[in-house]
Design a protein around this motif. Structure first.
Motif, mmCIF file in Angstrom:
data_model
loop_
_atom_site.group_PDB
_atom_site.id
_atom_site.type_symbol
_atom_site.label_atom_id
_atom_site.label_comp_id
_atom_site.label_asym_id
_atom_site.label_seq_id
_atom_site.Cartn_x
_atom_site.Cartn_y
_atom_site.Cartn_z
ATOM 1 N N GLY A 192 0.786 -1.224 0.000
ATOM 2 C CA GLY A 192 0.000 0.000 0.000
ATOM 3 C C GLY A 192 0.816 1.270 0.000
ATOM 4 N N ALA A 193 2.157 1.135 0.078
ATOM 5 C CA ALA A 193 2.996 2.331 0.113
ATOM 6 C C ALA A 193 3.093 3.000 -1.246
ATOM 7 C CB ALA A 193 4.389 1.978 0.619
ATOM 8 N N ALA A 194 2.817 2.256 -2.311
ATOM 9 C CA ALA A 194 2.873 2.809 -3.661
ATOM 10 C C ALA A 194 1.690 2.275 -4.458
ATOM 11 C CB ALA A 194 4.181 2.429 -4.345
ATOM 12 N N VAL A 195 1.268 3.042 -5.431
ATOM 13 C CA VAL A 195 0.110 2.642 -6.234
ATOM 14 C C VAL A 195 0.511 2.426 -7.691
ATOM 15 C CG1 VAL A 195 -1.583 3.761 -4.757
ATOM 16 C CG2 VAL A 195 -0.503 5.070 -6.591
ATOM 17 N N ILE A 196 1.790 2.331 -7.948
ATOM 18 C CA ILE A 196 2.278 2.136 -9.314
ATOM 19 C C ILE A 196 2.110 0.666 -9.688
ATOM 20 C CG2 ILE A 196 4.230 2.397 -10.873
ATOM 21 C CD1 ILE A 196 5.401 4.380 -8.825
ATOM 22 N N PRO A 197 1.281 0.371 -10.673
ATOM 23 C CA PRO A 197 1.090 -1.037 -11.047
ATOM 24 C C PRO A 197 2.251 -1.565 -11.881
ATOM 25 C CG PRO A 197 -0.194 0.372 -12.488
ATOM 26 C CD PRO A 197 0.447 1.277 -11.472
ATOM 27 N N ASP A 198 2.416 -2.875 -11.869
ATOM 28 C CA ASP A 198 3.387 -3.553 -12.738
ATOM 29 C C ASP A 198 4.785 -2.969 -12.596
ATOM 30 O OD1 ASP A 198 1.293 -5.097 -13.634
ATOM 31 O OD2 ASP A 198 0.960 -3.905 -15.434
ATOM 32 N N LEU A 199 5.246 -2.855 -11.356
ATOM 33 C CA LEU A 199 6.572 -2.292 -11.117
ATOM 34 C C LEU A 199 7.367 -3.141 -10.137
ATOM 35 C CD1 LEU A 199 8.460 0.050 -11.800
ATOM 36 C CD2 LEU A 199 7.472 1.321 -9.874
ATOM 37 N N HIS A 200 6.870 -3.260 -8.890
ATOM 38 C CA HIS A 200 7.573 -4.020 -7.863
ATOM 39 C C HIS A 200 6.580 -4.759 -6.984
ATOM 40 C CE1 HIS A 200 11.501 -2.380 -8.774
ATOM 41 N NE2 HIS A 200 11.068 -1.140 -8.642
ATOM 42 N N LEU A 201 7.109 -5.678 -6.173
ATOM 43 C CA LEU A 201 6.327 -6.384 -5.176
ATOM 44 C C LEU A 201 6.481 -5.712 -3.813
ATOM 45 C CD1 LEU A 201 7.286 -10.094 -6.001
ATOM 46 C CD2 LEU A 201 5.177 -8.908 -6.663
ATOM 47 N N SER A 202 5.458 -5.798 -3.008
ATOM 48 C CA SER A 202 5.568 -5.426 -1.602
ATOM 49 C C SER A 202 6.059 -6.628 -0.815
ATOM 50 C CB SER A 202 4.199 -4.977 -1.065
ATOM 51 O OG SER A 202 3.298 -6.076 -1.033
ATOM 52 N N GLY A 203 6.385 -6.416 0.439
ATOM 53 C CA GLY A 203 6.769 -7.536 1.285
ATOM 54 C C GLY A 203 5.658 -8.565 1.378
ATOM 55 N N ARG A 204 4.435 -8.089 1.527
ATOM 56 C CA ARG A 204 3.297 -9.007 1.621
ATOM 57 C C ARG A 204 3.133 -9.804 0.332
ATOM 58 N NH1 ARG A 204 -2.772 -6.869 2.749
ATOM 59 N NH2 ARG A 204 -3.129 -7.168 0.499
ATOM 60 N N GLU A 205 3.260 -9.139 -0.812
ATOM 61 C CA GLU A 205 3.105 -9.822 -2.093
ATOM 62 C C GLU A 205 4.204 -10.857 -2.334
ATOM 63 O OE1 GLU A 205 0.773 -6.241 -4.480
ATOM 64 O OE2 GLU A 205 2.968 -6.290 -4.403
ATOM 65 N N ALA A 206 5.422 -10.540 -1.888
ATOM 66 C CA ALA A 206 6.501 -11.526 -1.999
ATOM 67 C C ALA A 206 6.184 -12.763 -1.165
ATOM 68 C CB ALA A 206 7.828 -10.919 -1.560
ATOM 69 N N GLY A 207 5.680 -12.551 0.054
ATOM 70 C CA GLY A 207 5.289 -13.675 0.910
ATOM 71 C C GLY A 207 4.142 -14.465 0.322
ATOM 72 N N GLU A 208 3.158 -13.762 -0.238
ATOM 73 C CA GLU A 208 2.010 -14.441 -0.843
ATOM 74 C C GLU A 208 2.430 -15.258 -2.060
ATOM 75 O OE1 GLU A 208 -1.466 -11.250 0.502
ATOM 76 O OE2 GLU A 208 -0.550 -11.117 -1.504
ATOM 77 N N LEU A 209 3.386 -14.737 -2.825
ATOM 78 C CA LEU A 209 3.896 -15.473 -3.982
ATOM 79 C C LEU A 209 4.496 -16.802 -3.547
ATOM 80 C CD1 LEU A 209 4.827 -15.762 -6.967
ATOM 81 C CD2 LEU A 209 6.877 -14.471 -6.321
ATOM 82 N N ALA A 210 5.361 -16.768 -2.539
ATOM 83 C CA ALA A 210 6.004 -17.990 -2.055
ATOM 84 C C ALA A 210 4.984 -18.947 -1.443
ATOM 85 C CB ALA A 210 7.090 -17.644 -1.046
ATOM 86 N N GLU A 211 4.009 -18.405 -0.747
ATOM 87 C CA GLU A 211 2.986 -19.246 -0.108
ATOM 88 C C GLU A 211 2.124 -19.941 -1.159
ATOM 89 O OE1 GLU A 211 1.024 -20.977 3.191
ATOM 90 O OE2 GLU A 211 2.912 -19.849 3.050
ATOM 91 N N SER A 212 1.660 -19.199 -2.147
ATOM 92 C CA SER A 212 0.805 -19.785 -3.177
ATOM 93 C C SER A 212 1.570 -20.815 -4.006
ATOM 94 C CB SER A 212 0.237 -18.699 -4.088
ATOM 95 O OG SER A 212 1.265 -18.077 -4.845
ATOM 96 N N ALA A 213 2.889 -20.628 -4.118
ATOM 97 C CA ALA A 213 3.708 -21.554 -4.886
ATOM 98 C C ALA A 213 4.027 -22.827 -4.113
ATOM 99 C CB ALA A 213 5.012 -20.879 -5.301
ATOM 100 N N GLY A 214 3.820 -22.805 -2.798
ATOM 101 C CA GLY A 214 4.219 -23.945 -1.981
ATOM 102 C C GLY A 214 5.721 -24.076 -1.862
ATOM 103 N N ALA A 215 6.423 -22.941 -1.934
ATOM 104 C CA ALA A 215 7.890 -22.945 -1.859
ATOM 105 C C ALA A 215 8.357 -23.343 -0.465
ATOM 106 C CB ALA A 215 8.436 -21.570 -2.221
ATOM 107 N N ARG A 216 9.571 -23.863 -0.399
ATOM 108 C CA ARG A 216 10.135 -24.264 0.891
ATOM 109 C C ARG A 216 10.792 -23.089 1.609
ATOM 110 N NH1 ARG A 216 12.166 -29.456 -1.828
ATOM 111 N NH2 ARG A 216 10.529 -30.958 -1.324
ATOM 112 N N ARG A 217 11.419 -22.197 0.814
ATOM 113 C CA ARG A 217 12.130 -21.063 1.407
ATOM 114 C C ARG A 217 11.891 -19.814 0.569
ATOM 115 N NH1 ARG A 217 18.402 -21.544 2.000
ATOM 116 N NH2 ARG A 217 18.025 -23.286 0.593
ATOM 117 N N LEU A 218 11.856 -18.671 1.240
ATOM 118 C CA LEU A 218 11.721 -17.380 0.576
ATOM 119 C C LEU A 218 12.924 -16.521 0.921
ATOM 120 C CD1 LEU A 218 10.200 -15.093 -0.929
ATOM 121 C CD2 LEU A 218 9.034 -14.593 1.244
#
Length: 256
Positions: free
Chosen positions: A193-219
């Protein structure tokens, strides 16, 4: 696979902190991934640059490729190379504009640009979505959500899988690429929520959600800019991902 961090500062180098640059090694093959501001100095501190067997660039923003010019000087003018760089050209996998962009960064003026051809010491390969091989690594490239031509990578060796997002916003392609990975190294450039620029970077939450949805072992969380609250980014990532979450550090090594 062994991952070594030459630098991980996001968007710009920080105080005594190079921008993006990594080494991935397996079976004695040394793959450089990115070569941002300050990383060529960090590389020389631990390895002979002539030991590089290939280079891979996700995109051509300066914080990911600026030190290619320094490497070019090193390869073209070193008086005692261990092997002739014009015979043993370094394979470079990068977006299609890389040859001209790297010439522009290296040359001094228009006349120099007309006569300078860095293909004397490099063998360029234009990236495209799909599967290819670099040495012992199987690489799958997907389009990243970023303002320029950009890629994310899934790299597999001996049954282990490493996913590097490069710079990207949330993307179905990157999410699919990360599915079932052993390790996901994701950029996280700000808090959610710190930035509203689409298609640029991930937030910390989005990085965590990516790893979680992927079923990754480590992030592995990387590319945090000097102006961003890294602790807040990491707290978001850790809250969103149930596995082990690590903030990438310059000089660190990680077994994949």
């Amino acid at each position: 696979m062994l991952l070594t961090v030459l630098g991980c500062s996001g968007s710009v180098p920080g105080p005594n902190a190079p921008a993006s640059g990594y080494l991935l090694e397996a079976e004695g093959f040394l793959l450089g991934i990115e070569l941002g501001n300050g990383t060529f100095a960090a590389l020389q501190a631990i390895r002979d640059p002539f030991e590089l067997d290939a280079l891979l660039f996700s995109h051509l923003h300066a914080d990911h490729c600026a030190d290619f010019a320094g490497l070019s000087v090193y390869r073209r003018y070193h008086p005692r190379p261990p092997r002739d760089p014009r015979v043993h050209k370094l394979p470079v996998y990068a977006p299609h504009e890389a040859p001209q962009r790297f010439i522009n960064a290296y040359a001094t003026d228009e006349a120099d640009r007309r006569i300078t051809d860095l293909s004397d010491v490099y063998d360029y390969h234009a990236l495209a979505v799909g599967k290819f091989h670099i040495g012992p690594f199987e690489v799958v490239a997907a389009s990243a959500a970023h303002p320029c031509e950009s890629f994310s990578f899934r790299i597999t060796h001996a049954g282990r899988t490493f996913v590097y997002t490069g710079d990207t916003g949330v993307s179905a392609g990157v999410t699919a690429l990360a599915e079932g990975a052993d390790v996901v190294m994701a950029e996280a450039s700000w808090t959610h929520g710190a930035a509203v620029i689409p298609d640029l970077h991930l937030s910390g939450r989005e990085a965590g959600e990516l790893a979680e949805s992927a079923g990754a072992r480590r992030l592995l969380v990387t590319h945090i800019p000097p102006w961003t609250d890294a602790d807040a980014v990491m707290a978001e990532a850790e809250a969103a991902f149930s596995g082990e979450t690590i903030r990438v550090e310059q000089g660190a090594r990680y077994e994949i």
